[in-house]
Scaffold this motif. Structure first.
Motif, PDB file in Angstrom:
ATOM      1  N   ARG A 171      39.374  44.858  47.523  1.00 10.01           N
ATOM      2  CA  ARG A 171      37.966  45.233  47.435  1.00 10.01           C
ATOM      3  C   ARG A 171      37.079  44.184  48.090  1.00 10.01           C
ATOM      4  O   ARG A 171      35.900  44.398  48.310  1.00 10.01           O
ATOM      5  N   PHE A 186      43.919  45.292  38.016  1.00  8.83           N
ATOM      6  CA  PHE A 186      43.072  44.429  37.213  1.00  8.83           C
ATOM      7  C   PHE A 186      41.653  44.955  37.166  1.00  8.83           C
ATOM      8  O   PHE A 186      41.193  45.603  38.097  1.00  8.83           O
ATOM      9  N   LYS A 187      40.975  44.659  36.052  1.00 16.30           N
ATOM     10  CA  LYS A 187      39.570  45.005  35.929  1.00 16.30           C
ATOM     11  C   LYS A 187      38.776  44.094  36.846  1.00 16.30           C
ATOM     12  O   LYS A 187      38.684  42.892  36.601  1.00 16.30           O
ATOM     13  N   ILE A 188      38.246  44.643  37.921  1.00 13.70           N
ATOM     14  CA  ILE A 188      37.442  43.853  38.841  1.00 13.70           C
ATOM     15  C   ILE A 188      36.040  44.437  38.866  1.00 13.70           C
ATOM     16  O   ILE A 188      35.862  45.594  39.261  1.00 13.70           O
ATOM     17  N   SER A 189      35.078  43.668  38.413  1.00 18.54           N
ATOM     18  CA  SER A 189      33.683  44.111  38.411  1.00 18.54           C
ATOM     19  C   SER A 189      33.523  45.470  37.749  1.00 18.54           C
ATOM     20  O   SER A 189      32.641  46.218  38.122  1.00 18.54           O
ATOM     21  N   GLY A 190      34.385  45.781  36.820  1.00 15.33           N
ATOM     22  CA  GLY A 190      34.281  47.066  36.119  1.00 15.33           C
ATOM     23  C   GLY A 190      34.304  48.251  37.060  1.00 15.33           C
ATOM     24  O   GLY A 190      33.673  49.270  36.815  1.00 15.33           O
ATOM     25  N   LYS A 191      35.028  48.101  38.162  1.00 14.89           N
ATOM     26  CA  LYS A 191      35.084  49.189  39.138  1.00 14.89           C
ATOM     27  C   LYS A 191      36.408  49.920  39.004  1.00 14.89           C
ATOM     28  O   LYS A 191      37.364  49.373  38.471  1.00 14.89           O
ATOM     29  N   PRO A 192      36.448  51.186  39.505  1.00 19.23           N
ATOM     30  CA  PRO A 192      37.723  51.903  39.448  1.00 19.23           C
ATOM     31  C   PRO A 192      38.814  51.146  40.191  1.00 19.23           C
ATOM     32  O   PRO A 192      38.538  50.409  41.139  1.00 19.23           O
ATOM     33  N   LEU A 193      40.047  51.325  39.748  1.00 22.42           N
ATOM     34  CA  LEU A 193      41.144  50.564  40.344  1.00 22.42           C
ATOM     35  C   LEU A 193      41.321  50.918  41.813  1.00 22.42           C
ATOM     36  O   LEU A 193      41.684  50.083  42.624  1.00 22.42           O
ATOM     37  N   ALA A 250      30.859  42.157  37.049  1.00 25.07           N
ATOM     38  CA  ALA A 250      30.517  40.834  37.553  1.00 25.07           C
ATOM     39  C   ALA A 250      30.579  40.796  39.075  1.00 25.07           C
ATOM     40  O   ALA A 250      31.586  41.167  39.662  1.00 25.07           O
ATOM     41  N   GLU A 307      33.483  38.908  40.855  1.00 21.18           N
ATOM     42  CA  GLU A 307      34.878  39.359  40.848  1.00 21.18           C
ATOM     43  C   GLU A 307      35.241  40.135  42.103  1.00 21.18           C
ATOM     44  O   GLU A 307      36.270  39.894  42.732  1.00 21.18           O
TER      45      GLU A 307
END
Lengths: 466, 401, 955
Positions: free
Chosen positions: A165, B87-94, C785, C788
């Motif tokens: 990302r 992993f949970k990244i910035s509360g975004k979908p995987l 965040a 992240e």
């Protein structure tokens, strides 16, 4: 030889297609002229002086990198809040330079701009060298360079993968892809000329070396057929690639939420800027090179003028982008965004901002005048100023935005250290060292391609004028 | 005219300009030759038509490579971030396509470019560093300003004289025969030797690594860049060379009292009230306490006293079999004397030991010690019960009438 | 004990903050292999010692004769953290920044490690073995002469044990004299109470009873010995629920923590306090005072709040002001309600330092025993104490550091750290506090009790003596209880009836009324430094680098000017000026600060140490001093303020190491700041709040993707700006808890300080009476965040419990996360800031590290973790007991020590938890909510309570 070969170029009649090569040139003379540069026993003294200077600067670069890695990123001026400083500024700067080469080759090739043939080789070479300089920065600017390989998705005992990302990862892929494809493109065009050098080689060593890289090319029509198709395809692939690379670089900023970075206009704006600076660099380098190696007939004033026109156009685009940014910042009504831009123009970094405006927006306007556009000295001055301006553009974008973000309590001011300066100077040295070596040992002009634009290249029975 | 040792390879005609060679190509094509080729310093427009060549398959190859790139990149990104390393990244979908477009695009271009570049050379059967045509001095002009047309001997209707005549009729230069050179096309011995040597050397480190991986070593593994693996903080029971005893942990200062661990009830702490032992367990005896006591008993007591407390634990048995003279056999908890002892005394024995029994005070908390006491009491009761202790309802099941 | 100790290996003489130079961890001490770890257990594990678990001991530290009661955490028998004693009636678990920093001194390589004897200019290391017999012999001779020529110079102490030894000394050596010196003593207060009551009394404020609190140059929440208790009570009385919230009036010359918390503040020169108070008294007595709106409305309120008001006066004010305040308080009927009086130890029969100096010059002193203190550095300059010492044949200095005085004495004796000592002392309310050692002296050091015991041949050892003095005839159980609690329950001093004597106050000098002052008669105020106090903490790198609450300055001090004064004198911020008092001159840096009284220049004491150590400066080792030594200008007749100051700009400039660039120098920057602050650190008047309780919250914007629904616990924090007084206690707690490194002046100037929690300080409003806003800032652990998503290697990510975890071992240091963090709470290790402590010979320093927290190396990012190690510890503890951690069981370091309870941590998922309820409060708001990143920290806006008449006038 046909009589038309001797007619002088008439620049003032755009509707009449002037010849691209001046003077009485035929196939053999082209070969001689280009290969002559490589084959002459001794290069001019200027070459020796130049390479001594650039070489020592390159050594300095090495020293700086060792110092940096052994001591820590702290030897640079990077601080909080400006966690990025000259490192990323220079990275973007060099990536920008790297764009002209492939662009000139690919896009102009697709657009059937035959005038490219004289300059594309050198331009592509510059691309490679600039990418070397650019690529170095992201590599060494990280805190723990010895684990920088974690950026690449290599299977490892830690069972970990990078985070796709992240714009930085896009960057890694974009830049490395760009470097690879440019190298392929460049080498492919080089093969027939290497064959030429091989066949003219006087010593065994040269014959073996050039021969090895010529891969046994012998100008077979069947080969030429696939060669041209492959070249076309590569060009077609490289063109969107060029555009994508700087777009992705701009994502590093556009995707973040730092005010002054978080801007949708960035991709086109960066690409325009890249072409702008790239062409400026080509002019800066080619003008002395053609003087030095007597290639005036191949790299004609017309080539240079065309490039200057591109500089004028892209320069104006960049100016437009600056204006748009400001307008949107005001129109968007986001207090942080608004402040960032006011701060750029009138805050502690105003000096940098106005240098940028002068060099990038004002200076290129001189190219409206044909006299300046076609005057070697003036065009070099302008080109250099444009390069300075483009460096400052990156500085303004990166540093001024970071230095004053959301919380006033964490505002700061970035000051470079001597290491910053020496490192940058070092990359310039590296760039010119590589370019000088290229001039000395490889054909600076695409011989085979130039021949295709010679009158002798056209069968007269079938086609009068193609 | 090169001295022909080897078999005839081809007949080569030279031309001065594009027109000449193109015309010749057409003539040769019309004459029905297939295995012929034109050589020029630059691509000649329309020559493929003159020669009657088919279009190349290269574009399809490139397309295939590009598509492979797209699919690979997309799948890989999904598999890594969406599946294998989620992993949970910035509360975004995987997995979200937009974020994956740039890399997918770059990878597509990369593979396509590989296709174009390598495809071209493969289809052209390059590199081919040795070709009989190179034997011909004149032929070198093919990369300069010369134009050549060569008909190869392998062509079906190749007939030396006829072909030569055909060619001669097309060019003013004399047609030259090109022979396979006698010497083998293989590389010279020294080259091959050195290449083999280099190859062997290249394998050495690899071999070393493999060897290292499959050999046991008493040495700690190599670790060049320590980074945070070497931590200068002192973990529990670590060493600190500064102190003469070499320990990082320091003894308590005599006479100090720890916070939160301070209790005054003497009965609880010592099992005594004044001098005398208490007979009541100063904690409320609950099922939990009993359970706790049972497990603690199993851990600390059974080795000597045995599961049922008859002093027949494994240690005791072992000592008996070895006829250890010095060994004082552990007491049976069901010995009337022991049963007569007040709870406080048992507690005291557990905490401070007696005779050869070591003190367990340092190893278990006050509560645990009392829990054991409670359990011992239960044990004693269980082993010395009379019928009266059994509820009437249950007595039937005892077998006694 | 000392048999345990090898000779200390000589520490690197490099200032250990200078971290430059190749620090690649390549092939370090343990070669290129993984280092092998040893485990060294005790043969017989002491009861209750479970390896890897921490234990706590109650003890106390004395400063200027007042105790701070502490609870010290010890890991494997090593003290690693200092907290407040939760049982103590005043401290209640809080500890001041300076008390907490004391742990650093314990392991400081400069903290004296052995005896040194100076002899004919050279100095030689000695051992107690050599010293003791010789000294005993010497004292025998002295005793034979009845102690003639024996002088003991000591810091004031509230220790009973010491007092008992002192009386014994008087018996043994009748002709010996006892001298006390303390640069920041309470002489004025005592004199004041004597003037008012004829006896030495101590004021015990009862702030919980106060509705109108008037502080005249009194820093009740900052430097006051009972600041923690005062601040807690103050915060409690500021809660919006309070029916009658306290209103705080402050009149002072330079912004103090109390001034920063004021509702109404008036900046007056120090010397103008007396006339102000006289005018006030006159006005209260019914006289008509023309002295402006401020005084008018204050007087009205005081009259309205009879019996519920308190006028407090600071220690710098002359006796007259104190006496006046006593009288006004009495007349307003405040005495006995808002303040009580208790006996103040009156150092009767104590020789003045000046007198001692004269004796020394005269050669009348043969043996001088200096117990602690550092007179050579901090004695009044005209005494020339260093020179005087040359005339003393035998001068012994027992001190923690081999400081200026030690180097001027013939003997330096190493003094044991408080955590190595047995002792006793009394806190401000008189509660008798115990001092029990956490660890045997790491080096052969001794306490004043031990040395004095040796001098007067005491029978008892220190512990026994302390017990005998503090709890005579207590049973073992009672004694253990006392040691456990750390103080004697119910031993607080009884309040005494104070009968007001009639006295008259001299009319103030006319110049005090002057509005304008000429250069040459400016006022120079000497104030103890908020971090270094009188200079005793100058070698404590934590305190040196903790930014001053108001000036945000680290590593040094500067003369504080009001903007208009500076302009008039042609002085600019960050320039060097020459301060001239009569014949004495001192070149200092200048800084301009809002809220400073025009004509008054404040200079903090405690800086410019020439022999503090590797941190605070050590001229012998060519380690430059830090800051400027105000004592060079401080003479006996002007200990508090000098009135004939001349300021001369030098034209030279000096960069100040500030963590927040104070004056956002350019106009647009300042404009932007003032606009934003209203949003970021919100302040409203109580009146507005009562009218319209809800603070406008940024409504959650629609998200571009479906936010994951968080199940299970969600850790979060709430910070009440209404309670925060900016005292820096949390900053120190975090530093100690999380192994946060110190980076040094140069790095701070580059903006590379590493603090995980910082307290943002903003000034708004008029230059004269600014509104000060404090805002503690930690990582906000945003739901989505920004840091992240931009990390290319996923080194920072969300934990299941919603913590924004930073995986040091995965971090490669691209620094992108920090760029993308709108709060700029991420810290990057530009160098290896632990380098010096990794070096050989730093084994003792390493004992300081919290073993539960990774030490971060060069090239990785770090930030606040919400004390994840504490969370885990509490969870494990709860799990062992088969339950979930209860609300309030998990306490972050900053929260634990906060005297005003401004910080609350807990589980947001549990609606009953305290933090969840605070999040729901109407005052709550999230910073930068418009970014839609969902911070887990909610701030509660500050409510000020200005006097209605002055409110709009304030603007």
């Amino acid at each position: 030889m046909t009589a038309s070969a001797t007619t002088k170029v008439r620049l003032d009649e755009p509707y009449h297609r002037p010849l691209l090569i001046e003077g009485a040139e035929d196939l053999a003379s082209v070969t001689n002229r280009v290969c002559g540069v490589v084959e002459r026993p001794k290069p001019p003294r200027a070459w020796y002086i130049a390479i001594t200077i650039s070489g020592s600067m390159t050594l300095m670069l090495g020293a700086m990198v060792v110092y940096l890695i052994s001591t820590g990123v702290g030897v640079w001026g990077n601080n909080a809040p400006a966690f990025w400083g000259w490192d990323i500024v220079n990275f973007v700067f060099w990536v920008g330079i790297a764009h002209a080469g492939t662009l000139i080759s690919a896009i102009l090739f697709l657009l059937r701009q035959k005038w490219r043939t004289s300059i594309n080789r050198a331009a592509e070479a510059m691309t490679l060298f600039a990418v070397c300089c650019a690529g170095m920065y992201p590599a060494v600017h990280v805190g723990r360079i010895w684990v920088a390989y974690w950026l690449f998705p290599v299977p490892n005992q830690m069972q970990m993968w990078p985070n796709f990302r992240s714009p930085l990862l896009w960057d890694v892929f974009a830049v490395s892809t760009y470097a690879t494809v440019s190298a392929l493109f460049w080498f492919m065009g080089l093969v027939p000329d290497l064959a030429t050098l091989r066949d003219r080689a006087t010593t065994k060593l040269k014959r073996v070396l050039y021969g090895f890289f010529a891969l046994g090319w012998r100008g077979s029509a069947r080969h030429w057929q696939r060669f041209e198709r492959a070249y076309l395809l590569l060009a077609a692939l490289a063109t969107p690639l060029v555009l994508s690379v700087h777009s992705v670089v701009s994502f590093d900023f556009a995707v973040s939420q730092v005010s002054g970075w978080h801007t949708t206009i960035f991709p086109p704006y960066f690409v325009a800027g890249a072409i702008f600076s790239g062409f400026a660099m080509v002019v800066t380098v080619m003008v002395p090179a053609r003087e030095l190696f007597g290639l005036k007939e191949l790299v004609t004033l017309r080539h240079l003028e065309n490039m200057n026109k591109v500089i004028l156009a892209t320069g104006s685009m960049v100016g437009l982008a600056y204006a748009t940014e400001f307008f949107i910042a005001w129109y968007g009504g986001n207090p942080y965004e608004r402040f960032t831009f006011v701060n750029r123009a009138f805050g502690p970094y105003a000096w940098a901002y106005w240098i940028m405006i002068f060099c990038n927006v004002v200076v290129p306007q001189f190219f409206w005048s044909k006299r300046i556009r076609t005057n070697l000295w003036l065009m070099v001055v302008v080109a250099i100023l444009v390069n300075v301006g483009m460096w400052f553009e990156r500085f303004v974008i990166i540093v001024t935005s970071l230095a004053r973000t959301y919380l006033p309590s964490s505002w700061g001011y970035f000051k470079p250290t001597w290491v910053d300066v020496c490192t940058f100077a070092g990359t310039i040295g590296l760039f010119f060292t590589l370019f000088l070596l290229f001039c000395r040992f490889l054909p600076m002009v695409a011989i085979a391609e130039v021949k295709t634009v010679l009158p002798a290249a056209h069968a007269h029975k079938e086609n009068g004028h193609e | 005219m090169s001295e022909a040792q080897g078999a005839l390879h081809s007949l080569v005609a030279e031309f001065d300009d594009v027109d000449g060679v193109s015309a010749a190509a057409r003539a040769v094509r019309d004459a029905g030759y297939k295995a012929f080729d034109v050589y020029s310093p630059f691509p000649i427009h329309g020559i493929e038509r003159s020669m009657g060549l088919r279009a190349t398959r290269l574009p399809w190859l490139v397309l295939a490579c590009g598509l492979t790139g797209t699919v690979l990149a997309l799948f890989f990104q999904w598999w890594t971030n969406g599946h294998d390393y989620a992993f949970k990244i910035s509360g975004k979908p995987l997995f979200g396509v937009p974020a994956n477009i740039p890399i997918t695009f770059e990878f597509t271009v990369l593979l396509a470019a590989f296709g174009a570049f390598f495809g071209m050379f493969v289809l052209n059967r390059l590199p081919e560093h040795h070709n009989p045509l190179f034997e011909n001095e004149r032929f070198r002009r093919a990369t300069d300003d010369g134009f050549f047309l060569a008909i190869e001997a392998r062509d079906a209707q190749f007939h030396e004289r006829a072909t030569r005549e055909l060619l001669q009729s097309l060019t003013k230069h004399t047609v030259v025969a090109c022979h396979e050179s006698g010497e083998s096309r293989a590389l010279p011995v020294w080259v091959r030797a050195s290449m083999a040597g280099a190859g062997a050397l290249a394998l050495v480190p690899l071999a070393a690594i493999v060897a290292a991986r499959y050999r046991d070593s008493t040495q700690a593994p190599f670790h060049l860049i320590k980074d945070m693996d070497s931590q200068t903080r002192y973990r529990a029971q670590a060493a600190n060379p500064f102190f003469a005893d070499g320990r990082a942990q320091r003894p308590d200062v005599a006479g100090t009292v720890e916070f939160d661990r301070f209790r005054t009830d003497p009965a609880l702490l010592t099992g005594r009230a004044g001098e005398a032992f208490v007979d009541q367990i100063p904690l409320s005896v609950t099922a939990e306490l009993m359970q706790r006591g049972r497990t603690r008993f199993a851990v600390y007591c059974t080795p000597c006293h045995g599961g049922a407390g008859y002093g027949d634990g494994l240690v005791a048995q072992r000592a008996a079999t070895l006829q250890e003279q010095a060994f004082v056999p552990p007491a049976s908890l069901h010995d009337p004397l022991v049963r007569a002892r007040p709870a406080g005394q048992i507690f005291d024995t557990i905490r401070n030991g007696v005779r050869s029994m070591p003190a367990y005070g340092r190893q278990m908390s006050i509560e645990d010690s009392w829990a054991i006491v409670a359990f011992v009491r239960a044990l004693q009761r269980s082993q010395n019960a009379s019928v009266e202790d059994v509820p009437d309802a249950e007595r039937g099941r005892l077998g006694t009438r | 004990m000392s048999s345990l100790i090898r000779e200390p290996s000589d520490v690197s003489r490099r200032r250990f903050l200078q971290v430059m130079g190749a620090s690649m961890a390549l092939a370090s001490a343990s070669g290129c292999h993984w280092e092998t770890e040893e485990i060294l257990p005790f043969q017989r594990r002491p009861e209750g010692r479970v390896p890897g678990t921490t234990r706590r001991f109650a003890t106390s530290i004395e400063c200027s004769g007042v105790a701070a009661s502490l609870l010290v955490t010890s890991y494997d028998g090593r003290p690693i953290k200092i907290e407040g004693n939760p049982l103590h009636p005043l401290d209640r678990g809080a500890a001041s920044a300076r008390s907490q920093a004391a742990i650093l001194d314990l392991y400081d390589p400069d903290h004296s490690r052995g005896l040194v004897q100076a002899f004919e200019g050279a100095s030689y290391p000695r051992s107690w073995k050599e010293f003791d017999p010789w000294f005993a012999g010497h004292m025998a001779q002295v005793r034979a002469r009845k102690g003639a020529g024996l002088r003991i110079l000591s810091e004031p102490s509230s220790s009973l044990a010491l007092a008992s030894l002192r009386t014994r000394l008087a018996e043994l050596h009748p002709q010996a004299r006892w001298v006390e010196w303390e640069p920041c003593a309470r002489t004025n207060e005592i004199a004041g109470s004597k003037l008012a009551f004829g006896r030495a009394l101590r004021v015990q404020p009862r702030i919980e009873q106060v509705n109108t609190l008037v502080c005249l140059d009194a820093d009740l929440f900052g430097l006051h010995p009972a600041a923690l208790a005062n601040a807690r009570a103050f915060a409690a009385r500021r809660r919006p629920e309070e029916a009658q919230p306290l209103r705080l009036w402050v009149v002072e010359s330079s912004l103090s923590l109390t001034g920063a918390a004021a509702d109404q503040r008036l900046a007056l020169r120090d010397e103008q306090i007396l006339p102000f108070l006289l005018a006030l008294e006159a006005r209260l007595a019914g006289g008509k005072a023309a002295d402006g709106l401020f005084l008018e409305s204050l007087a009205d309120e005081l009259l309205a709040q009879r019996g519920a008001a308190l006028i407090a006066v600071g220690p710098r004010q002359p006796a007259a002001v104190h006496a006046l305040a006593h009288r006004i308080n009495a007349n307003l009927g405040n005495t006995g309600k808002t303040l009580l009086y208790s006996e103040e130890s009156d150092p009767a029969g104590v020789m003045e330092l000046g007198e001692l100096a004269r004796e020394m010059e005269a050669g009348a002193v043969e043996t001088l025993v200096v117990l602690g203190g550092n007179p050579v550095y901090d004695a009044p300059c005209e005494l020339e104490f260093r020179r005087a010492l040359r005339h003393v044949p035998l001068a012994l200095h027992l001190s923690h550091y081999r400081d200026e005085t030690s180097r001027a004495c013939t003997w330096h004796l190493p003094r044991a750290h408080a955590l190595e000592s047995w002792g006793d002392c009394a806190s401000w309310d008189g509660t008798r506090c115990l001092q029990q050692p956490l660890i045997d002296p790491i080096f052969p050091r001794r306490t004043p009790l031990e040395l004095l015991g040796a001098i007067c041949e005491a029978k008892l050892g220190a512990p026994e003596l302390v017990r005998a003095c503090v709890a005579p005839g207590a049973s073992d159980e009672q004694w253990k209880k006392i040691l456990h609690d750390g103080f004697v329950e119910g031993s607080a001093a009884r309040p005494v009836e104070a009968a007001l004597a009639s006295f008259s106050v001299p009319a103030p000098a006319p110049r005090a009324l002057a509005k304008e002052l000429r250069n040459g008669e400016l006022e120079l105020v000497f104030a103890p430094d908020r971090n270094l106090y009188d200079g005793r903490s100058a070698n404590n790198s934590w305190l040196q680098e903790t930014p001053d609450a108001i000036t945000k300055m680290t590593w040094g001090n500067a003369a504080i000017f009001a903007a208009e004064t500076a302009a008039a004198l042609g002085v600019e911020d960050s320039t060097l000026v020459k301060l001239k008092l009569g014949t004495r001159e001192l070149e200092v840096a200048a800084t301009v600060l809002p809220g400073q009284a025009p004509g008054s220049i404040t200079l903090h004491l405690g800086h410019g140490r020439s022999a503090a150590g590797l941190v605070g400066g050590l001229e012998q080792e060519n380690i430059e001093t830090v800051g400027f030594d105000a004592y060079r200008l401080r003479s006996s007749d002007a200990l508090d303020r000098a009135l004939s100051l001349e300021v001369m700009p030098t034209g030279k400039s000096r960069q100040l190491a500030r963590t927040t660039d104070p004056a956002v120098t350019d106009s647009i920057g300042r404009k932007q700041m003032e606009g934003l602050v209203e949003e970021l650190a919100r302040v409203r008047t109580l009146a507005d709040f009562r009218k319209e309780p809800g603070s406008e919250r940024e409504s959650e914007h629609e998200s571009l993707w479906n936010k994951p629904v968080a199940e299970g616990v969600r850790w979060g924090m709430a910070i009440d700006l209404n309670s925060c007084i900016g005292c820096n206690a949390c900053a120190l707690a975090c530093q100690a808890e999380n192994n946060v490194p110190v980076v040094g002046r140069e790095q701070v100037i580059r903006g590379r300080e590493m603090s995980w929690i910082r307290i943002d300080r903003y000034f708004t409003g008029p230059e004269r009476s600014p509104r000060v806003r404090f805002q503690p800032l930690t990582c906000q652990h945003c739901e989505s965040a920004p840091c992240e998503e931009v990390c290319p290697v996923a080194a920072t990510m969300h934990s299941a419990e919603g913590l924004n975890d930073m995986v040091y071992n995965r971090c490669i240091g691209t620094r992108y996360c920090a760029n993308n963090c709108p709060f700029k709470v991420r810290r990057f290790n530009y160098f290896n800031y632990h380098k010096a402590i990794e070096a050989e010979g730093a084994e003792v320093q390493r004992m300081l590290y919290n073993p539960e927290v990774t030490i971060r190396h060069r090239g990785v990012m770090e930030k606040c973790t919400f004390c994840v190690q504490r969370i885990q510890a509490a969870k494990i503890h709860a799990k062992n007991e088969g339950r979930a951690p209860a609300d309030g069981e998990i306490v972050t370091a900053c929260q634990q020590t906060c005297p005003t309870q401004a910080i609350v941590f807990g589980d947001l998922a549990d609606p009953k938890s305290r933090v969840a309820r605070l999040h729901a409060e109407s005052r709550g708001y999230a910073m930068l909510a418009e970014l839609n990143i969902g911070p887990r920290t909610t701030y509660l806006e500050k409510l000020v309570n200005p006097h209605p008449a002055l409110e709009e006038h304030d603007g």
